[in-house]
Motif scaffolding. Structure first.
Motif, PDB file in Angstrom:
ATOM      1  N   GLN A 189      -1.000  25.343  26.659  1.00 30.34           N
ATOM      2  CA  GLN A 189      -1.752  24.104  26.813  1.00 30.34           C
ATOM      3  C   GLN A 189      -1.711  23.229  25.570  1.00 30.34           C
ATOM      4  OE1 GLN A 189      -5.716  25.124  27.993  1.00 30.34           O
ATOM      5  NE2 GLN A 189      -5.079  26.084  29.925  1.00 30.34           N
ATOM      6  N   GLY A 190      -1.119  23.723  24.487  1.00 31.50           N
ATOM      7  CA  GLY A 190      -1.042  22.944  23.258  1.00 31.50           C
ATOM      8  C   GLY A 190      -2.243  23.080  22.359  1.00 31.50           C
ATOM      9  N   ASN A 191      -3.146  24.006  22.665  1.00 31.89           N
ATOM     10  CA  ASN A 191      -4.325  24.225  21.827  1.00 31.89           C
ATOM     11  C   ASN A 191      -4.027  25.361  20.857  1.00 31.89           C
ATOM     12  OD1 ASN A 191      -5.768  22.275  23.315  1.00 31.89           O
ATOM     13  ND2 ASN A 191      -6.278  23.809  24.871  1.00 31.89           N
ATOM     14  N   ILE A 192      -3.604  25.013  19.667  1.00 29.22           N
ATOM     15  CA  ILE A 192      -3.253  26.015  18.668  1.00 29.22           C
ATOM     16  C   ILE A 192      -4.035  25.753  17.392  1.00 29.22           C
ATOM     17  CG2 ILE A 192      -0.924  26.327  19.600  1.00 29.22           C
ATOM     18  CD1 ILE A 192       0.100  24.638  17.254  1.00 29.22           C
ATOM     19  N   GLN A 193      -4.171  26.808  16.606  1.00 31.40           N
ATOM     20  CA  GLN A 193      -4.811  26.700  15.304  1.00 31.40           C
ATOM     21  C   GLN A 193      -3.742  26.870  14.229  1.00 31.40           C
ATOM     22  OE1 GLN A 193      -7.950  29.484  14.624  1.00 31.40           O
ATOM     23  NE2 GLN A 193      -8.511  28.635  12.626  1.00 31.40           N
ATOM     24  N   THR A 194      -3.510  25.821  13.470  1.00 29.26           N
ATOM     25  CA  THR A 194      -2.448  25.845  12.472  1.00 29.26           C
ATOM     26  C   THR A 194      -2.893  26.622  11.242  1.00 29.26           C
ATOM     27  OG1 THR A 194      -3.210  23.752  11.515  1.00 29.26           O
ATOM     28  CG2 THR A 194      -1.534  23.640  13.248  1.00 29.26           C
ATOM     29  N   VAL A 195      -1.923  27.283  10.625  1.00 28.22           N
ATOM     30  CA  VAL A 195      -2.154  28.035   9.394  1.00 28.22           C
ATOM     31  C   VAL A 195      -1.137  27.559   8.368  1.00 28.22           C
ATOM     32  CG1 VAL A 195      -2.211  30.305   8.319  1.00 28.22           C
ATOM     33  CG2 VAL A 195      -3.004  30.022  10.669  1.00 28.22           C
ATOM     34  N   PRO A 196      -1.553  27.014   7.240  1.00 30.30           N
ATOM     35  CA  PRO A 196      -0.588  26.564   6.223  1.00 30.30           C
ATOM     36  C   PRO A 196       0.249  27.726   5.709  1.00 30.30           C
ATOM     37  CG  PRO A 196      -2.783  25.663   5.792  1.00 30.30           C
ATOM     38  CD  PRO A 196      -2.944  26.699   6.849  1.00 30.30           C
ATOM     39  N   ILE A 197       1.536  27.483   5.540  1.00 36.89           N
ATOM     40  CA  ILE A 197       2.413  28.500   4.963  1.00 36.89           C
ATOM     41  C   ILE A 197       2.424  28.432   3.439  1.00 36.89           C
ATOM     42  CG2 ILE A 197       3.877  28.468   6.999  1.00 36.89           C
ATOM     43  CD1 ILE A 197       5.901  26.831   5.388  1.00 36.89           C
ATOM     44  N   GLY A 198       1.841  27.376   2.894  1.00 35.49           N
ATOM     45  CA  GLY A 198       1.758  27.201   1.450  1.00 35.49           C
ATOM     46  C   GLY A 198       1.178  25.851   1.105  1.00 35.49           C
ATOM     47  N   TYR A 199       0.960  25.636  -0.182  1.00 37.81           N
ATOM     48  CA  TYR A 199       0.378  24.390  -0.663  1.00 37.81           C
ATOM     49  C   TYR A 199       1.274  23.801  -1.749  1.00 37.81           C
ATOM     50  CZ  TYR A 199      -3.805  25.901   1.834  1.00 37.81           C
ATOM     51  OH  TYR A 199      -4.675  26.303   2.809  1.00 37.81           O
ATOM     52  N   ILE A 200       1.403  22.479  -1.725  1.00 38.74           N
ATOM     53  CA  ILE A 200       2.290  21.770  -2.637  1.00 38.74           C
ATOM     54  C   ILE A 200       1.688  21.699  -4.045  1.00 38.74           C
ATOM     55  CG2 ILE A 200       3.191  19.466  -3.188  1.00 38.74           C
ATOM     56  CD1 ILE A 200       4.915  20.787  -1.193  1.00 38.74           C
ATOM     57  N   SER A 201       2.521  21.984  -5.031  1.00 40.19           N
ATOM     58  CA  SER A 201       2.207  21.674  -6.434  1.00 40.19           C
ATOM     59  C   SER A 201       3.090  20.494  -6.821  1.00 40.19           C
ATOM     60  CB  SER A 201       2.483  22.875  -7.336  1.00 40.19           C
ATOM     61  OG  SER A 201       1.668  23.964  -6.978  1.00 40.19           O
ATOM     62  N   SER A 202       2.483  19.331  -7.035  1.00 41.23           N
ATOM     63  CA  SER A 202       3.239  18.088  -7.154  1.00 41.23           C
ATOM     64  C   SER A 202       2.939  17.389  -8.472  1.00 41.23           C
ATOM     65  CB  SER A 202       2.909  17.166  -5.973  1.00 41.23           C
ATOM     66  OG  SER A 202       3.410  15.874  -6.157  1.00 41.23           O
ATOM     67  N   CYS A 203       3.832  16.458  -8.820  1.00 46.63           N
ATOM     68  CA  CYS A 203       3.594  15.620  -9.999  1.00 46.63           C
ATOM     69  C   CYS A 203       2.587  14.518  -9.702  1.00 46.63           C
ATOM     70  CB  CYS A 203       4.906  15.018 -10.488  1.00 46.63           C
ATOM     71  SG  CYS A 203       5.737  13.937  -9.300  1.00 46.63           S
ATOM     72  N   PHE A 204       2.152  14.393  -8.451  1.00 43.81           N
ATOM     73  CA  PHE A 204       1.120  13.422  -8.068  1.00 43.81           C
ATOM     74  C   PHE A 204      -0.163  14.194  -7.784  1.00 43.81           C
ATOM     75  CE2 PHE A 204       5.190  11.693  -6.426  1.00 43.81           C
ATOM     76  CZ  PHE A 204       5.301  10.618  -7.294  1.00 43.81           C
ATOM     77  N   SER A 205      -1.179  13.971  -8.609  1.00 44.78           N
ATOM     78  CA  SER A 205      -2.430  14.715  -8.474  1.00 44.78           C
ATOM     79  C   SER A 205      -3.461  13.996  -7.615  1.00 44.78           C
ATOM     80  CB  SER A 205      -3.019  14.991  -9.860  1.00 44.78           C
ATOM     81  OG  SER A 205      -3.245  13.765 -10.562  1.00 44.78           O
ATOM     82  N   VAL A 206      -3.325  12.673  -7.444  1.00 42.55           N
ATOM     83  CA  VAL A 206      -4.272  11.904  -6.634  1.00 42.55           C
ATOM     84  C   VAL A 206      -3.494  10.953  -5.732  1.00 42.55           C
ATOM     85  CG1 VAL A 206      -6.177  12.038  -8.292  1.00 42.55           C
ATOM     86  CG2 VAL A 206      -4.509  10.194  -8.478  1.00 42.55           C
ATOM     87  N   LYS A 207      -4.205  10.406  -4.732  1.00 43.65           N
ATOM     88  CA  LYS A 207      -3.547   9.488  -3.796  1.00 43.65           C
ATOM     89  C   LYS A 207      -3.109   8.200  -4.472  1.00 43.65           C
ATOM     90  CE  LYS A 207      -6.636   9.021  -0.604  1.00 43.65           C
ATOM     91  NZ  LYS A 207      -7.248   8.554   0.673  1.00 43.65           N
TER      92      LYS A 207
END
Length: 455
Positions: free
Chosen positions: A78-96
Protein backbone atom coordinates in the motif's frame (compact mmCIF):
# COMPACT_ATOMS: atom_id res chain seq x y z
CA UNK A 1 -14.50 78.98 2.06
CA UNK A 2 -10.85 79.97 1.97
CA UNK A 3 -8.45 78.15 -0.41
CA UNK A 4 -6.11 75.51 0.99
CA UNK A 5 -2.62 76.80 1.72
CA UNK A 6 0.58 75.02 0.70
CA UNK A 7 1.26 73.87 4.24
CA UNK A 8 -2.15 72.24 4.58
CA UNK A 9 -1.81 70.66 1.14
CA UNK A 10 1.51 69.08 2.19
CA UNK A 11 -0.07 67.71 5.38
CA UNK A 12 -2.97 66.27 3.39
CA UNK A 13 -0.55 64.62 0.99
CA UNK A 14 1.35 63.02 3.88
CA UNK A 15 -1.90 61.82 5.44
CA UNK A 16 -2.94 60.26 2.13
CA UNK A 17 0.40 58.46 1.92
CA UNK A 18 0.01 57.16 5.45
CA UNK A 19 -3.51 55.97 4.69
CA UNK A 20 -2.23 54.16 1.59
CA UNK A 21 0.49 52.45 3.61
CA UNK A 22 -2.04 51.46 6.28
CA UNK A 23 -4.32 49.97 3.63
CA UNK A 24 -1.47 47.88 2.26
CA UNK A 25 -0.57 46.70 5.75
CA UNK A 26 -4.19 45.79 6.44
CA UNK A 27 -4.32 43.88 3.17
CA UNK A 28 -1.16 41.98 4.09
CA UNK A 29 -2.56 41.17 7.52
CA UNK A 30 -5.76 39.88 5.96
CA UNK A 31 -3.79 37.64 3.63
CA UNK A 32 -1.71 36.32 6.53
CA UNK A 33 -4.87 35.71 8.53
CA UNK A 34 -6.51 33.85 5.65
CA UNK A 35 -3.41 31.71 5.23
CA UNK A 36 -3.36 30.95 8.95
CA UNK A 37 -7.05 30.02 8.87
CA UNK A 38 -6.54 27.68 5.92
CA UNK A 39 -3.53 26.06 7.57
CA UNK A 40 -5.45 25.64 10.81
CA UNK A 41 -8.40 24.07 8.99
CA UNK A 42 -6.04 21.66 7.23
CA UNK A 43 -4.43 20.67 10.52
CA UNK A 44 -7.81 20.24 12.21
CA UNK A 45 -8.97 18.03 9.34
CA UNK A 46 -5.87 15.87 9.61
CA UNK A 47 -6.29 15.63 13.40
CA UNK A 48 -9.95 14.64 13.04
CA UNK A 49 -9.05 12.03 10.44
CA UNK A 50 -6.34 10.62 12.71
CA UNK A 51 -8.68 10.54 15.72
CA UNK A 52 -11.43 8.85 13.73
CA UNK A 53 -8.93 6.34 12.36
CA UNK A 54 -7.70 5.55 15.88
CA UNK A 55 -11.29 5.09 17.03
CA UNK A 56 -12.02 2.71 14.16
CA UNK A 57 -8.84 0.76 14.90
CA UNK A 58 -9.83 0.43 18.57
CA UNK A 59 -13.32 -0.77 17.58
CA UNK A 60 -11.80 -3.32 15.23
CA UNK A 61 -9.43 -4.53 17.95
CA UNK A 62 -12.26 -4.94 20.43
CA UNK A 63 -14.54 -6.78 17.99
CA UNK A 64 -12.28 -8.81 15.73
CA UNK A 65 -8.70 -10.05 15.87
CA UNK A 66 -5.98 -8.31 13.94
CA UNK A 67 -6.46 -8.94 10.21
CA UNK A 68 -3.63 -10.06 8.02
CA UNK A 69 -3.85 -6.77 6.06
CA UNK A 70 -1.84 -5.05 8.81
CA UNK A 71 1.22 -7.17 8.10
CA UNK A 72 4.43 -5.45 6.95
CA UNK A 73 4.05 -6.97 3.49
CA UNK A 74 0.57 -5.50 3.06
CA UNK A 75 1.73 -2.14 4.34
CA UNK A 76 4.56 -2.19 1.80
CA UNK A 77 2.13 -2.97 -1.01
CA UNK A 78 0.00 0.00 0.00
CA UNK A 79 3.03 2.30 0.13
CA UNK A 80 2.93 2.78 3.90
CA UNK A 81 6.54 2.28 4.93
CA UNK A 82 8.75 3.59 7.69
CA UNK A 83 12.06 4.84 6.35
CA UNK A 84 15.32 4.19 8.17
CA UNK A 85 18.37 6.35 7.32
CA UNK A 86 21.38 4.35 6.18
CA UNK A 87 23.67 7.15 7.34
CA UNK A 88 24.06 10.86 7.93
CA UNK A 89 25.99 13.38 5.86
CA UNK A 90 29.10 15.11 7.20
CA UNK A 91 29.32 18.18 4.98
CA UNK A 92 31.25 21.41 4.55
CA UNK A 93 27.88 23.19 4.91
CA UNK A 94 26.79 23.30 8.55
CA UNK A 95 23.66 25.46 8.14
CA UNK A 96 21.04 26.10 5.47
CA UNK A 97 22.15 29.69 4.91
CA UNK A 98 24.58 29.70 2.00
CA UNK A 99 24.13 26.04 1.06
CA UNK A 100 23.83 25.76 -2.74
CA UNK A 101 20.40 24.86 -4.05
CA UNK A 102 21.81 22.55 -6.75
CA UNK A 103 24.95 20.36 -6.71
CA UNK A 104 26.49 21.86 -9.86
CA UNK A 105 26.58 25.35 -8.36
CA UNK A 106 29.52 24.60 -6.07
CA UNK A 107 31.86 22.01 -7.53
CA UNK A 108 34.51 22.06 -4.75
CA UNK A 109 31.90 21.27 -2.07
CA UNK A 110 32.74 18.05 -0.24
CA UNK A 111 31.01 15.65 2.11
CA UNK A 112 31.32 12.22 3.70
CA UNK A 113 28.71 9.53 4.26
CA UNK A 114 29.31 6.71 6.73
CA UNK A 115 26.99 3.71 6.46
CA UNK A 116 25.53 2.87 9.86
CA UNK A 117 26.24 -0.52 11.35
CA UNK A 118 22.64 -0.75 12.53
CA UNK A 119 21.61 -1.15 8.89
CA UNK A 120 24.23 -3.74 7.91
CA UNK A 121 26.42 -5.90 10.14
CA UNK A 122 29.25 -5.28 7.68
CA UNK A 123 28.59 -1.84 6.12
CA UNK A 124 31.68 -1.99 3.92
CA UNK A 125 30.26 -5.06 2.16
CA UNK A 126 27.33 -2.96 0.89
CA UNK A 127 29.79 -0.67 -0.92
CA UNK A 128 31.71 -3.36 -2.80
CA UNK A 129 31.70 -2.50 -6.50
CA UNK A 130 30.51 1.06 -6.05
CA UNK A 131 34.05 2.35 -6.64
CA UNK A 132 33.63 1.48 -10.32
CA UNK A 133 31.25 4.44 -10.77
CA UNK A 134 32.16 8.11 -10.98
CA UNK A 135 28.82 9.53 -9.80
CA UNK A 136 26.03 8.34 -7.50
CA UNK A 137 22.43 9.34 -6.83
CA UNK A 138 21.80 10.32 -3.20
CA UNK A 139 18.21 10.08 -1.94
CA UNK A 140 17.88 12.06 1.29
CA UNK A 141 15.42 13.80 3.57
CA UNK A 142 14.94 17.58 3.90
CA UNK A 143 15.21 17.48 7.69
CA UNK A 144 15.61 21.26 8.14
CA UNK A 145 12.37 22.42 6.54
CA UNK A 146 11.20 23.75 9.88
CA UNK A 147 7.60 22.66 9.36
CA UNK A 148 5.66 19.95 7.55
CA UNK A 149 3.24 22.24 5.73
CA UNK A 150 3.31 22.52 1.95
CA UNK A 151 1.42 24.25 -0.84
CA UNK A 152 0.45 23.32 -4.39
CA UNK A 153 2.27 26.40 -5.74
CA UNK A 154 5.67 27.67 -4.63
CA UNK A 155 8.00 30.56 -5.41
CA UNK A 156 11.40 29.30 -6.61
CA UNK A 157 14.21 31.77 -5.85
CA UNK A 158 15.32 31.72 -9.50
CA UNK A 159 11.86 32.96 -10.55
CA UNK A 160 12.16 35.95 -8.22
CA UNK A 161 8.71 35.59 -6.67
CA UNK A 162 6.67 34.04 -9.49
CA UNK A 163 4.50 31.05 -8.56
CA UNK A 164 4.61 27.65 -10.26
CA UNK A 165 3.42 24.17 -9.32
CA UNK A 166 5.49 22.43 -6.66
CA UNK A 167 6.04 19.40 -8.88
CA UNK A 168 7.60 21.55 -11.60
CA UNK A 169 10.31 22.64 -9.14
CA UNK A 170 12.80 21.08 -6.74
CA UNK A 171 11.41 22.86 -3.72
CA UNK A 172 12.11 21.08 -0.40
CA UNK A 173 8.58 21.89 0.81
CA UNK A 174 6.62 18.96 -0.68
CA UNK A 175 4.16 16.35 0.63
CA UNK A 176 7.04 13.89 1.05
CA UNK A 177 10.15 15.91 1.87
CA UNK A 178 12.50 13.74 -0.20
CA UNK A 179 15.55 15.12 -1.98
CA UNK A 180 17.58 13.74 -4.89
CA UNK A 181 21.07 14.87 -5.81
CA UNK A 182 23.76 13.66 -8.20
CA UNK A 183 27.12 13.66 -6.41
CA UNK A 184 30.61 12.87 -7.61
CA UNK A 185 32.18 9.83 -5.98
CA UNK A 186 35.73 10.69 -4.95
CA UNK A 187 36.73 7.53 -3.07
CA UNK A 188 35.52 4.84 -0.68
CA UNK A 189 37.34 4.04 2.56
CA UNK A 190 35.83 1.09 4.40
CA UNK A 191 32.26 2.05 5.29
CA UNK A 192 32.70 5.75 4.38
CA UNK A 193 31.96 7.37 1.02
CA UNK A 194 33.75 10.60 0.09
CA UNK A 195 31.66 12.87 -2.16
CA UNK A 196 31.96 16.20 -3.95
CA UNK A 197 29.60 18.43 -5.95
CA UNK A 198 27.00 18.21 -3.19
CA UNK A 199 24.18 20.45 -1.95
CA UNK A 200 23.40 18.83 1.43
CA UNK A 201 24.04 20.24 4.88
CA UNK A 202 25.66 18.40 7.76
CA UNK A 203 23.36 15.92 9.49
CA UNK A 204 21.20 15.21 6.43
CA UNK A 205 19.61 11.74 6.74
CA UNK A 206 20.39 9.62 3.65
CA UNK A 207 17.79 7.02 2.69
CA UNK A 208 19.45 5.33 -0.29
CA UNK A 209 22.38 5.36 -2.72
CA UNK A 210 22.19 4.34 -6.38
CA UNK A 211 24.95 4.39 -9.02
CA UNK A 212 24.59 6.84 -11.88
CA UNK A 213 24.53 4.96 -15.22
CA UNK A 214 24.38 7.29 -18.24
CA UNK A 215 23.03 4.52 -20.50
CA UNK A 216 19.95 4.31 -18.26
CA UNK A 217 19.71 7.74 -16.65
CA UNK A 218 20.48 10.04 -19.61
CA UNK A 219 17.70 10.38 -22.24
CA UNK A 220 20.28 11.45 -24.82
CA UNK A 221 22.37 8.30 -24.38
CA UNK A 222 19.29 6.11 -24.19
CA UNK A 223 17.82 7.52 -27.40
CA UNK A 224 21.00 6.79 -29.36
CA UNK A 225 20.55 3.07 -28.73
CA UNK A 226 16.79 3.07 -29.31
CA UNK A 227 15.58 1.78 -32.67
CA UNK A 228 13.26 4.39 -34.21
CA UNK A 229 9.78 3.48 -35.30
CA UNK A 230 9.38 2.95 -39.05
CA UNK A 231 6.64 5.22 -40.37
CA UNK A 232 6.90 3.88 -43.95
CA UNK A 233 3.93 1.52 -43.64
CA UNK A 234 2.84 1.90 -47.25
CA UNK A 235 6.09 0.42 -48.56
CA UNK A 236 7.36 -2.10 -46.00
CA UNK A 237 9.95 -3.55 -48.37
CA UNK A 238 11.60 -0.24 -49.25
CA UNK A 239 14.35 -0.56 -46.64
CA UNK A 240 14.95 -4.19 -47.59
CA UNK A 241 15.35 -3.23 -51.24
CA UNK A 242 17.80 -0.50 -50.32
CA UNK A 243 19.95 -2.84 -48.24
CA UNK A 244 19.87 -5.81 -50.65
CA UNK A 245 21.99 -4.43 -53.49
CA UNK A 246 25.07 -6.38 -54.56
CA UNK A 247 27.72 -4.27 -52.83
CA UNK A 248 27.28 -4.41 -49.04
CA UNK A 249 27.73 -1.26 -46.89
CA UNK A 250 30.78 -2.73 -45.19
CA UNK A 251 32.58 -3.46 -48.46
CA UNK A 252 31.79 0.00 -49.80
CA UNK A 253 33.02 1.68 -46.63
CA UNK A 254 36.24 -0.32 -46.68
CA UNK A 255 36.82 0.79 -50.25
CA UNK A 256 36.16 4.39 -49.26
CA UNK A 257 38.65 4.20 -46.39
CA UNK A 258 41.39 3.21 -48.87
CA UNK A 259 40.77 6.17 -51.20
CA UNK A 260 40.78 9.92 -50.80
CA UNK A 261 37.71 12.11 -50.48
CA UNK A 262 37.39 12.88 -54.21
CA UNK A 263 37.59 9.24 -55.21
CA UNK A 264 35.00 8.44 -52.51
CA UNK A 265 32.46 10.86 -53.90
CA UNK A 266 33.02 9.75 -57.51
CA UNK A 267 32.71 6.10 -56.55
CA UNK A 268 29.49 6.67 -54.57
CA UNK A 269 27.95 8.69 -57.39
CA UNK A 270 28.63 5.81 -59.81
CA UNK A 271 27.12 3.38 -57.29
CA UNK A 272 24.06 5.56 -56.91
CA UNK A 273 23.51 5.79 -60.68
CA UNK A 274 24.00 2.02 -60.97
CA UNK A 275 21.62 1.36 -58.08
CA UNK A 276 18.97 3.53 -59.63
CA UNK A 277 18.78 1.30 -62.72
CA UNK A 278 18.98 -1.92 -60.69
CA UNK A 279 16.35 -0.84 -58.19
CA UNK A 280 13.97 0.35 -60.89
CA UNK A 281 14.24 -3.05 -62.61
CA UNK A 282 13.86 -5.04 -59.40
CA UNK A 283 10.92 -2.94 -58.25
CA UNK A 284 9.12 -3.49 -61.56
CA UNK A 285 9.74 -7.26 -61.56
CA UNK A 286 9.41 -8.34 -57.94
CA UNK A 287 7.21 -5.70 -56.31
CA UNK A 288 3.46 -5.71 -56.88
CA UNK A 289 3.60 -1.94 -57.15
CA UNK A 290 6.14 0.63 -58.32
CA UNK A 291 8.28 2.76 -55.99
CA UNK A 292 10.34 5.09 -58.22
CA UNK A 293 9.56 8.22 -56.19
CA UNK A 294 10.51 6.80 -52.80
CA UNK A 295 13.66 5.11 -54.09
CA UNK A 296 14.72 8.32 -55.78
CA UNK A 297 14.24 10.22 -52.51
CA UNK A 298 16.28 7.65 -50.57
CA UNK A 299 19.10 7.76 -53.10
CA UNK A 300 19.14 11.54 -53.02
CA UNK A 301 19.42 11.41 -49.23
CA UNK A 302 22.37 9.02 -49.53
CA UNK A 303 24.04 11.27 -52.06
CA UNK A 304 23.62 14.32 -49.84
CA UNK A 305 24.85 12.31 -46.89
CA UNK A 306 28.01 11.24 -48.71
CA UNK A 307 28.80 14.81 -49.73
CA UNK A 308 29.22 15.74 -46.07
CA UNK A 309 32.61 14.29 -45.28
CA UNK A 310 32.44 14.67 -41.51
CA UNK A 311 29.09 12.97 -41.15
CA UNK A 312 30.08 10.23 -43.58
CA UNK A 313 33.31 9.50 -41.70
CA UNK A 314 31.37 9.11 -38.44
CA UNK A 315 28.98 6.80 -40.27
CA UNK A 316 31.91 4.63 -41.45
CA UNK A 317 33.26 4.36 -37.90
CA UNK A 318 29.89 3.30 -36.47
CA UNK A 319 29.07 0.80 -39.26
CA UNK A 320 31.10 -2.00 -37.62
CA UNK A 321 28.73 -2.14 -34.62
CA UNK A 322 26.15 -4.98 -34.44
CA UNK A 323 23.32 -2.43 -34.62
CA UNK A 324 23.57 -1.92 -38.39
CA UNK A 325 19.83 -1.94 -38.84
CA UNK A 326 19.35 0.78 -36.25
CA UNK A 327 22.04 2.94 -37.86
CA UNK A 328 20.54 2.50 -41.35
CA UNK A 329 17.10 3.43 -40.01
CA UNK A 330 18.39 6.75 -38.69
CA UNK A 331 18.53 8.04 -42.27
CA UNK A 332 14.77 8.57 -42.14
CA UNK A 333 14.66 9.42 -38.41
CA UNK A 334 17.95 11.19 -37.61
CA UNK A 335 19.02 12.05 -34.07
CA UNK A 336 20.03 15.68 -33.58
CA UNK A 337 21.23 15.44 -29.99
CA UNK A 338 19.80 16.08 -26.55
CA UNK A 339 17.29 18.76 -27.52
CA UNK A 340 15.45 16.28 -29.73
CA UNK A 341 14.60 14.16 -26.68
CA UNK A 342 14.56 16.36 -23.57
CA UNK A 343 12.93 19.70 -22.83
CA UNK A 344 13.07 21.88 -19.73
CA UNK A 345 11.30 25.01 -18.53
CA UNK A 346 12.55 28.23 -20.07
CA UNK A 347 13.23 29.86 -16.70
CA UNK A 348 15.84 27.18 -15.93
CA UNK A 349 18.12 28.28 -18.78
CA UNK A 350 17.17 31.95 -18.72
CA UNK A 351 16.06 32.77 -15.15
CA UNK A 352 14.91 36.28 -14.19
CA UNK A 353 17.71 36.32 -11.62
CA UNK A 354 21.04 36.97 -13.32
CA UNK A 355 24.38 35.48 -12.33
CA UNK A 356 26.39 37.74 -10.03
CA UNK A 357 30.01 38.77 -10.26
CA UNK A 358 31.94 37.80 -7.10
CA UNK A 359 34.76 39.92 -5.68
CA UNK A 360 37.12 39.59 -2.73
CA UNK A 361 38.51 42.49 -0.78
CA UNK A 362 42.29 42.36 -0.18
CA UNK A 363 41.61 41.84 3.53
CA UNK A 364 39.32 38.85 2.82
CA UNK A 365 41.86 37.30 0.44
CA UNK A 366 44.58 37.60 3.08
CA UNK A 367 42.35 36.01 5.72
CA UNK A 368 41.47 33.14 3.39
CA UNK A 369 45.12 32.31 2.72
CA UNK A 370 45.63 31.73 6.45
CA UNK A 371 43.56 28.53 6.35
CA UNK A 372 45.47 25.24 6.16
CA UNK A 373 44.21 22.53 3.77
CA UNK A 374 42.40 19.51 5.14
CA UNK A 375 44.86 16.96 3.76
CA UNK A 376 47.94 18.66 5.26
CA UNK A 377 49.59 16.44 7.85
CA UNK A 378 51.70 17.60 10.75
CA UNK A 379 51.29 19.82 13.80
CA UNK A 380 53.20 22.88 12.64
CA UNK A 381 51.53 26.28 12.70
CA UNK A 382 48.85 25.09 15.09
CA UNK A 383 47.63 28.63 15.61
CA UNK A 384 46.33 28.80 12.04
CA UNK A 385 42.81 27.58 11.21
CA UNK A 386 42.43 24.35 9.25
CA UNK A 387 39.78 23.16 6.81
CA UNK A 388 37.99 19.90 7.50
CA UNK A 389 36.85 19.11 3.94
CA UNK A 390 38.38 21.63 1.52
CA UNK A 391 41.86 20.89 0.17
CA UNK A 392 43.22 24.43 -0.30
CA UNK A 393 42.35 28.12 0.04
CA UNK A 394 42.01 28.25 -3.75
CA UNK A 395 39.37 25.54 -3.61
CA UNK A 396 37.57 27.47 -0.87
CA UNK A 397 37.64 30.63 -3.00
CA UNK A 398 36.16 28.70 -5.94
CA UNK A 399 33.42 27.33 -3.67
CA UNK A 400 32.61 30.82 -2.36
CA UNK A 401 32.40 32.17 -5.92
CA UNK A 402 30.06 29.35 -6.92
CA UNK A 403 27.75 29.94 -3.96
CA UNK A 404 27.54 33.72 -4.27
CA UNK A 405 27.32 33.85 -8.08
CA UNK A 406 23.99 31.97 -7.86
CA UNK A 407 22.66 34.51 -5.29
CA UNK A 408 21.78 32.32 -2.28
CA UNK A 409 19.47 34.95 -0.76
CA UNK A 410 15.75 34.35 -0.45
CA UNK A 411 13.28 36.34 -2.53
CA UNK A 412 12.35 38.41 0.52
CA UNK A 413 15.95 39.36 1.33
CA UNK A 414 16.60 40.08 -2.33
CA UNK A 415 13.59 42.31 -2.99
CA UNK A 416 12.36 43.77 0.32
CA UNK A 417 15.13 43.63 2.90
CA UNK A 418 17.31 46.73 3.09
CA UNK A 419 20.15 44.92 4.83
CA UNK A 420 22.69 44.05 2.12
CA UNK A 421 24.96 42.04 4.43
CA UNK A 422 24.93 38.25 4.15
CA UNK A 423 26.54 35.64 6.39
CA UNK A 424 27.14 31.95 5.77
CA UNK A 425 29.50 29.17 6.84
CA UNK A 426 31.69 27.11 4.53
CA UNK A 427 33.58 24.25 6.17
CA UNK A 428 35.39 25.91 9.10
CA UNK A 429 35.12 29.49 7.79
CA UNK A 430 32.52 32.12 8.57
CA UNK A 431 32.09 34.37 5.52
CA UNK A 432 30.72 37.90 5.59
CA UNK A 433 29.76 39.57 2.31
CA UNK A 434 27.44 42.17 0.88
CA UNK A 435 25.41 42.38 -2.32
CA UNK A 436 25.40 45.27 -4.75
CA UNK A 437 23.85 45.79 -8.17
CA UNK A 438 24.95 42.73 -10.11
CA UNK A 439 27.81 41.70 -7.81
CA UNK A 440 28.65 40.22 -4.42
CA UNK A 441 31.76 41.20 -2.46
CA UNK A 442 33.38 39.10 0.25
CA UNK A 443 34.38 41.32 3.15
CA UNK A 444 35.63 38.94 5.79
CA UNK A 445 36.66 35.28 6.18
CA UNK A 446 37.09 34.24 9.78
CA UNK A 447 37.51 30.78 11.33
CA UNK A 448 34.67 29.23 13.27
CA UNK A 449 35.72 29.31 16.92
CA UNK A 450 35.43 25.59 17.59
CA UNK A 451 37.45 24.65 14.48
CA UNK A 452 40.74 26.42 15.18
CA UNK A 453 43.55 23.91 14.74
CA UNK A 454 45.04 22.48 17.88
CA UNK A 455 47.83 20.08 18.77
Amino acid sequence: MSPVCDCCREHVHKLNQQVSVMRKEIKNLRQMLDSAIRANRKRMTSVQAAVSKIGLCEDDKSQTPLPSSLSPQAALEQGNIQTVPIGYISSCFSVKNGTPRQPTICGPSRAQLKIQQSVFNNPEHALVGLEQYSHVWIIFLFHKNGHLSYKAKVKPPRLNGQRVGVYSTRSPHRPNALGLTLAKLEKIEGDTIHLSDIDMIAGTPVLDIKPFIPDYDSPNTRSMDQEPYNLNTDYPDATAVKLSHETSPTETELQLDAKDKTADNDHMESLISKDKSELSISSSVHAPFSMPTDIHMVLEEVKAFVSQDGLYRSKVQMSNSPKTKSQESTLEHPSYGEEAYTTIAGWIREPPVSTLDVRFTPHAEKELTQFLPANLSGTFEVHRPRFTFLCSPEEAAAAIRGILSADPRSVYRRTRCRDRLFFFTLDTADITCWFGQGFAEVLQVRPVECHVASV
